[in-house]
Design an enzyme around this catalytic site. Sequence first.
Site, short mmCIF file in Angstrom:
data_model
loop_
_atom_site.label_atom_id
_atom_site.label_comp_id
_atom_site.label_asym_id
_atom_site.label_seq_id
_atom_site.Cartn_x
_atom_site.Cartn_y
_atom_site.Cartn_z
CD GLU A 95 -1.77 -2.28 1.85
OE1 GLU A 95 -0.63 -2.44 2.34
OE2 GLU A 95 -2.66 -3.14 1.90
CE1 TYR A 105 2.81 -0.92 8.56
CE2 TYR A 105 4.71 -1.58 9.85
CZ TYR A 105 4.02 -1.56 8.66
OH TYR A 105 4.55 -2.16 7.54
#
Length: 687
Positions: free
Chosen positions: A141, A260
């Site tokens: 992504e 993240y």
Amino acid sequence: MHRIDFVRTLQENRMPSPNPPEIDSARLKTHIDAMTETAVDLTPDASSRHLHNGLDTALPPADLHGSYTNNRPLPTEGIADRHVYIVGSGIAGLSAAFFLIRDGHMPAKNITFLEALDVEGGAIDGAGNAEDGYIVRGGREMDMTYQNFWDVFSEIPALELPAPFTVLDEYRIVNDADKNFSKARLLEKQGQIKDFSTMGLGKLQQIELMKLLLARKEDLDDITVEEWFSKDFLNTNFYMFWRTMFAFQNWHSVLEMKLYMHRFLHLMDGLNDMTSLVFPKYNQYDSFVRPLMDWLKDKGVKTQYNTLVSDLEIKASGKTLVTTAIKCRHKNKDETIKIGPRDLVFVTTGSIVEDTAYGDGDTVPQLTMGAHIPAAGSGWQLWKNLALKSPVFGRPEKFCGNVPASMWESATLTCKRSPLMGKLKALSVNDPYSGKTASGGIITFTDSSWLMSFTVNRQPHFPDQPDDVIVVWVYALIMDKPGDHIKKPMVECTGNEILTEMCFHLGLIDQVAEVIAATKVRTALMPYITGQFMPRAKGDRPWAVPDGSTNLACLGQFVETHNDVVFTLESSVRTARIGVYSLLGIKKQVPDIFPGQYDIRRLLRATRTLNNDEAFLGEGILRRLLGGTYFEHILPLGPDEKPEDLHKPGLFEQQLGALRNVIEKSYMPETPKIWIQSAIDALRGRR
């Protein structure tokens, strides 16, 4: 001028770029000398600094992004006489060559790639044809805030547009008018769309997330996701989005999950429907590797394919490490490449796609490594040999020593028209044959024993793909459980059996024979594909330039950085840039990660998103304080709210009443209680 005529004119007038002029820096000598004497922290850590302006902040803030950080540094002395060997031609190695040329001013002819395969790209691959079937082992992504990645591709010529257009220009053309989103992110009960509108987090699960955000990185060594979070949290929509989008397992590093969350906090409200993502037109090999490699070859970079580097000769003197030779095998012949005193070596440590086993519609992938240990010729062996020489190179066994925990399988479907295409069209935001966004990212079967997901990216996915062919990518995270229709683990299945299991979950099992007849399946079983997520501690990964190394840098997904994450194109490019700047002594910072986590607008928006898009505690007070002021726009809106709704008193009165009840029922000392009550009365009276 018509756009087609404009493009044709550009093609006809395309001229080779002139040689760069000689650099006369005499009139800047005073400032150049001052910069030479200045100590520059090449990899500043924004998370350890208190932002301020003063005499001690001569350089830009650690996480400043934008044009001011895109300056081109002067060349270092003697650069034309130095040579570089780059082991591995994945995106990290290719980016290292780019930064050596652009920012290091190194002659491209002085750079040589040593690549084990006969093709560049590493884990970023894309191959095949419509007759035999296409294959991509995986995809990534993409995010708009990849400062280092987009810096590279803002200068690389576009794949399909003529000069002066770049890959970034082309990428924007594809994405700006074709917004990505998903209308079927989660499926259940054989093809029914499951509600994915909210994160599904209760108050206790929200507190668990908050504790992780507030935790110090240093306190999370070797802790797993399932050790940190409750079972209830692991069953939420949020975690389903998270683990399937990023390929996290319950036994992976909670430290990496924390990184993240900070890295992508600005995207939190697009996590469920994928509106936060951008994707290329084609597969990532054709979109990024091809144009970058073409640019490097045009400049004069050399590549020696079919060359497996097994070890480096390193001379240790105290804490100083000097690489003196490269040991490799080229065309079945052992070779030793001597490294000069001022030459440099860049090494990609570890590989997430090493020892991949392949299958097709009728065969099952067979891992060839013995007892789940990397094969003798594996790229992992180089890292292991380095680690034997010094602890500064880390502990590679932490990442490649537990294959069942780091393995999953993907399948690439090359599809002619069949009932599967009709189902995919129903689940996509646009007709997959339209060339526009299709599934908008992965779609997950939440009740799949394998936790299977699939995606249909923009088509064609390959430049030579016929108009009547659609390429679908499938993967699953759970490798040790029988399927729900095919009663055996995915790793024991042929490609057609995997396709059958997918058809079962799509409600197409009665038409599976027709689907199989129209579909070519190619599979890839990757034993280390999430090795970079394995629980780790300080010292397990080397820094880009290991402590004491004078002419060797480490690249890729198994390299330590201050705040960046792994499993992204950006992290590979970042490690390359750090290595180049450090070894060449370039007086320029590599910006820290995008500072979205410090943006009050993003924090407020993420807080509401994690609260299932409902007002969070204190939001009513913020609305009363900021409503009607210049800063009103920082407040998040609810799903059906308009800006004028911020002025309505209902939420403020409701939350204020709840706070008042808490005060009245508490045993708080009288003086603080009076003070808080007076503050409430003042807020209540504000217009």
